[in-house]
Design a protein around this motif. Structure first.
Motif, mmCIF file in Angstrom:
data_model
loop_
_atom_site.group_PDB
_atom_site.id
_atom_site.type_symbol
_atom_site.label_atom_id
_atom_site.label_comp_id
_atom_site.label_asym_id
_atom_site.label_seq_id
_atom_site.Cartn_x
_atom_site.Cartn_y
_atom_site.Cartn_z
ATOM 1 N N GLY A 160 0.795 -1.230 0.000
ATOM 2 C CA GLY A 160 0.000 0.000 0.000
ATOM 3 C C GLY A 160 0.824 1.276 0.000
ATOM 4 N N GLU A 218 1.947 -2.880 -4.998
ATOM 5 C CA GLU A 218 0.697 -2.888 -5.770
ATOM 6 C C GLU A 218 1.019 -3.088 -7.261
ATOM 7 N N GLY A 277 1.545 -11.105 -6.072
ATOM 8 C CA GLY A 277 2.342 -11.275 -7.275
ATOM 9 C C GLY A 277 3.832 -11.081 -7.138
ATOM 10 N N GLY A 278 4.253 -10.293 -6.133
ATOM 11 C CA GLY A 278 5.668 -9.948 -6.006
ATOM 12 C C GLY A 278 6.570 -11.167 -5.964
ATOM 13 N N ASP A 280 9.359 -12.260 -8.738
ATOM 14 C CA ASP A 280 10.729 -12.423 -8.249
ATOM 15 C C ASP A 280 11.300 -13.771 -8.712
ATOM 16 N N GLY A 296 9.408 -3.305 4.367
ATOM 17 C CA GLY A 296 8.110 -3.644 3.776
ATOM 18 C C GLY A 296 8.247 -4.868 2.886
ATOM 19 N N VAL A 304 8.084 -5.583 -0.262
ATOM 20 C CA VAL A 304 8.908 -5.573 -1.478
ATOM 21 C C VAL A 304 10.400 -5.663 -1.129
HETATM 22 O O1 KG4 Z 1 4.473 -5.182 3.796
HETATM 23 P P1 KG4 Z 1 3.559 -6.189 3.197
HETATM 24 O O2 KG4 Z 1 3.687 -7.628 3.638
HETATM 25 O O3 KG4 Z 1 2.068 -5.773 3.374
HETATM 26 C C1 KG4 Z 1 1.663 -4.426 3.325
HETATM 27 O O4 KG4 Z 1 1.805 -3.729 4.351
HETATM 28 O O5 KG4 Z 1 1.220 -4.055 2.222
HETATM 29 O O6 KG4 Z 1 3.790 -6.094 1.607
HETATM 30 C C2 KG4 Z 1 3.063 -6.894 0.720
HETATM 31 C C3 KG4 Z 1 3.575 -6.610 -0.679
HETATM 32 C C4 KG4 Z 1 2.749 -7.282 -1.765
HETATM 33 O O7 KG4 Z 1 2.430 -6.327 -2.740
HETATM 34 C C5 KG4 Z 1 3.697 -8.341 -2.319
HETATM 35 O O8 KG4 Z 1 3.489 -8.633 -3.689
HETATM 36 C C6 KG4 Z 1 5.044 -7.700 -2.089
HETATM 37 O O9 KG4 Z 1 4.922 -7.081 -0.819
HETATM 38 N N1 KG4 Z 1 6.132 -8.687 -2.066
HETATM 39 C C7 KG4 Z 1 7.130 -8.712 -2.974
HETATM 40 C C8 KG4 Z 1 7.926 -9.826 -2.656
HETATM 41 N N2 KG4 Z 1 7.399 -10.438 -1.553
HETATM 42 C C9 KG4 Z 1 6.298 -9.724 -1.202
HETATM 43 N N3 KG4 Z 1 7.397 -7.895 -4.008
HETATM 44 C C10 KG4 Z 1 8.484 -8.177 -4.757
HETATM 45 N N4 KG4 Z 1 9.288 -9.238 -4.518
HETATM 46 C C11 KG4 Z 1 9.052 -10.083 -3.495
HETATM 47 N N5 KG4 Z 1 9.868 -11.126 -3.278
#
Ligand code: KG4
Ligand code: ZN
Length: 350
Positions: free
Chosen positions: A142, A168, A183-184, A188, A269, A271
């Motif tokens: 977010g 996002e 999706g992240g 990856d 976070g 990502v």
């Molecule tokens: O911090 P988080 O767990 O939750 C929030 O506070 O939003 O972040 C979740 C986000 C998701 O959009 C997910 O796709 C991304 O983190 N994410 C990644 C990876 N692991 C999780 N994005 C890119 N590469 C990754 N390995």
């Protein structure tokens, strides 16, 4: 202090027992990813219901794993925002009730502040920790926010995304490519088999003049590319899109670190779990004269333990439960602000 900390802002229900803010005794997490996966994103009503189902389970598990009882706790804390209000209420009301029963202080916490300071937690591998002030970037589902972290509770917002958050963008591009939520992690993994130079996707807001970000144009560029090239190579699209995101995040962070004259750049976070970001940030930051620091992967995604340092910081100043000011769920919450502070004003948000 020995604190019980609860996180329920989105699709993870989590409870942790943390000693003195930085020593994690336990961290129980019940993930709802399988519940939301078939809808391609988080369904708020389902999230609240699942938090209600799981919250007592994770509290029991956290206490058992830590070898403690509720009676041993010196304080109680829960995420108060930002997040899904129905989900936040489950965590707040459960935790507040426990604080009331044991007549111990309770504070509501800012989820973003948790991400930004999770790197301060002790780690068995002894990862390097930053010294204040540091440059902190939150890259989650977010938010994409760049902060000058002067100390706990003292943050200067330097820039943020003007549209989609980095996570996002990963999730939306993954959906476009037919991959599952979130999706992240999928991008990856696929990107490891692709060529990051294969497609020249744009680097939106590629300027050192401000520290804002924009990811919606990049998302559209990926969509247009896949339409124009129906036989596209999935791995190359993933690798090239990921490279564009990572490139912008690192470039802006280094530019901001130069302006603020800090030594350490902290990526936090969900990502910040990204393997390419973790690898490239180290190389590029070092080359520019900065240290790139990351919390361990298990503390980058949502969990209660990451809130340990801020729980300790605010609970130390909190009165006993019955003198406390009630904290309510907030879908939007500025960093450094909780309702207690909004009326007592300790932290500075500039
Ligand atoms: O911090 P988080 O767990 O939750 C929030 O506070 O939003 O972040 C979740 C986000 C998701 O959009 C997910 O796709 C991304 O983190 N994410 C990644 C990876 N692991 C999780 N994005 C890119 N590469 C990754 N390995
Ligand atoms: Zn988060």
């Amino acid at each position: 202090m020995l604190n019980l900390v609860i996180e329920s802002s989105c699709d993870e229900t989590s409870a942790a027992v943390v000693l003195n803010g930085v020593t994690i005794l336990s961290n129980a997490v019940a993930s709802q990813i399988p519940v939301h996966q078939r809808y391609g994103g988080v369904v708020p009503e389902l999230a609240s219901r699942n938090h209600i189902r799981d919250i007592h389970k994770v509290i029991d598990e956290a206490l058992k794993n830590a070898g403690h009882t509720l009676n041993d706790m010196d304080g109680f804390a829960a995420t108060a925002g930002p997040g899904l209000v129905g989900s936040l209420i489950v965590g707040i009301e459960t935790t507040r009730t426990l604080a009331m029963m044991f007549n111990k202080p309770f504070v509501g916490l800012n989820h973003l502040e948790g991400h930004l300071t999770a790197v301060l937690i002790e780690d068995k591998n002894d990862i390097p920790r930053p010294s204040f002030p540091y440059l902190g970037i939150i890259v989650s589902g977010g938010h994409t926010d760049l902060y000058h972290v002067i100390g706990i509770g003292e943050y200067e917002l330097l820039g943020r995304t003007r549209d989609d958050a980095a996570g996002e963008a990963f999730d939306k591009v993954a959906k476009m490519l037919g991959l599952s939520y979130p999706g992240g992690i999928e991008i990856d993994a696929l990107a490891k088999k692709g060529n990051p130079e294969a497609i020249k996707f744009p680097r939106p807001m590629w300027t050192r003049k401000n520290f804002d970000f924009s990811f919606s144009g990049l998302k559209t560029a990926v969509l247009n590319y896949t339409k124009d090239h129906p036989d596209f190579i999935l791995e190359d699209v993933c690798a090239s899109f990921q490279e564009a995101v990572v490139d912008i995040l690192i470039m802006k962070s280094i530019a901001a670190a130069k302006v603020k004259r800090v030594d350490d750049i902290v990526f936090s976070g969900g990502v910040a779990c990204n393997s390419r970001l973790r690898a490239l940030a180290k190389i590029r930051c070092e080359k520019a004269g900065f240290n790139a620091l990351f919390a361990p992967i298990e503390l980058c995604t949502d969990n209660a333990a990451m809130l340990g340092p801020i729980a300790e910081h605010y609970l130390k100043k909190a009165p006993s439960y019955f003198e406390n000011i009630p904290t309510n769920a907030q879908s939007n919450m500025h960093l450094g602000q909780s309702l207690r502070e909004a009326s007592g004003s300790e932290s500075k948000h500039r």
